[in-house]
Design a protein around this motif. Sequence first.
Motif, mmCIF file in Angstrom:
data_model
loop_
_atom_site.group_PDB
_atom_site.id
_atom_site.type_symbol
_atom_site.label_atom_id
_atom_site.label_comp_id
_atom_site.label_asym_id
_atom_site.label_seq_id
_atom_site.Cartn_x
_atom_site.Cartn_y
_atom_site.Cartn_z
ATOM 1 N N PHE A 87 49.468 38.741 41.034
ATOM 2 C CA PHE A 87 48.787 37.529 41.487
ATOM 3 C C PHE A 87 47.373 37.834 41.963
ATOM 4 C CE2 PHE A 87 53.208 35.653 42.621
ATOM 5 C CZ PHE A 87 53.446 35.395 41.282
ATOM 6 N N TRP A 88 47.191 38.974 42.633
ATOM 7 C CA TRP A 88 45.853 39.366 43.089
ATOM 8 C C TRP A 88 44.927 39.597 41.890
ATOM 9 C CZ3 TRP A 88 43.036 43.956 42.501
ATOM 10 C CH2 TRP A 88 41.892 44.053 43.302
ATOM 11 N N MET A 89 45.452 40.272 40.858
ATOM 12 C CA MET A 89 44.628 40.527 39.669
ATOM 13 C C MET A 89 44.250 39.223 38.972
ATOM 14 S SD MET A 89 46.448 43.991 38.194
ATOM 15 C CE MET A 89 45.597 43.970 36.621
ATOM 16 N N LEU A 90 45.186 38.285 38.925
ATOM 17 C CA LEU A 90 44.890 36.995 38.298
ATOM 18 C C LEU A 90 43.856 36.204 39.094
ATOM 19 C CD1 LEU A 90 48.485 35.923 37.193
ATOM 20 C CD2 LEU A 90 46.605 36.666 35.716
ATOM 21 N N ALA A 91 43.762 36.446 40.396
ATOM 22 C CA ALA A 91 42.812 35.729 41.242
ATOM 23 C C ALA A 91 41.459 36.431 41.336
ATOM 24 C CB ALA A 91 43.391 35.551 42.644
ATOM 25 N N LEU A 92 41.333 37.617 40.750
ATOM 26 C CA LEU A 92 40.043 38.319 40.796
ATOM 27 C C LEU A 92 38.976 37.465 40.111
ATOM 28 C CD1 LEU A 92 40.809 42.068 40.104
ATOM 29 C CD2 LEU A 92 39.713 41.105 42.106
ATOM 30 N N GLY A 93 37.772 37.519 40.639
ATOM 31 C CA GLY A 93 36.686 36.730 40.079
ATOM 32 C C GLY A 93 36.573 35.370 40.752
ATOM 33 N N ARG A 94 37.549 35.020 41.540
ATOM 34 C CA ARG A 94 37.497 33.780 42.310
ATOM 35 C C ARG A 94 37.076 34.126 43.743
ATOM 36 N NH1 ARG A 94 41.464 33.110 38.585
ATOM 37 N NH2 ARG A 94 41.559 31.129 37.502
#
Length: 197
Positions: A87-94
């Motif tokens: 989930f952290w990787m999917l939220a990177l860039g935000r």
Amino acid sequence: MSELTFLLHLGDPRVTMPLGAALLAWMLAARAWRLALWWGLLLGAGLGLVAVSKIVFLGWGGGVPLLGYKALSGHAAGASAVFPMLFWMLALGRADGWRERALRLGLGVGALTGALLVADHQHSVAEALAGCLLGAAISLGSIRLGAAGVSALSLKGLLPATGALLAAAWLMKWAHLGYWMIRAARLLSGNTQVYPL
């Protein structure tokens, strides 16, 4: 409880190990070398510690009977390691707030898995809690030690991640982990019978 039992499978090694390999492949494809190094080291060491704790109990018994503790919960450790990282990787860039919420959501999935394992009488509170804490240490430690300078991961890394996920899932069909842990416990302890987990 039976309607929630499927959630227990979120921590199954046949789910978490391929997912962990996929995340590593994504990190490598995105050239997030430091993050990949720490993720690989901590995940490997953590899951190895789970296996060792199970082999030791199977071969020699022990644990902490007062707490109902025999060995670390691999399901709780796997879910608490892999889902926060995913989930952290999917939220990177935000924005930072998204990353924190994603991390909390992942930790919540791990805690829910641990709680369901206890409710389903598959683990004691001590075993599930120890597994959850180990998994959280793996994911949070990997991020703390390896995420410096990683602002986003390229979506191009999803193709190698998918390949790693499918290959690892295929391999896990034949990796009968329980069987091999029993064999190792018998070999190392010299006992013909093992202590039941």
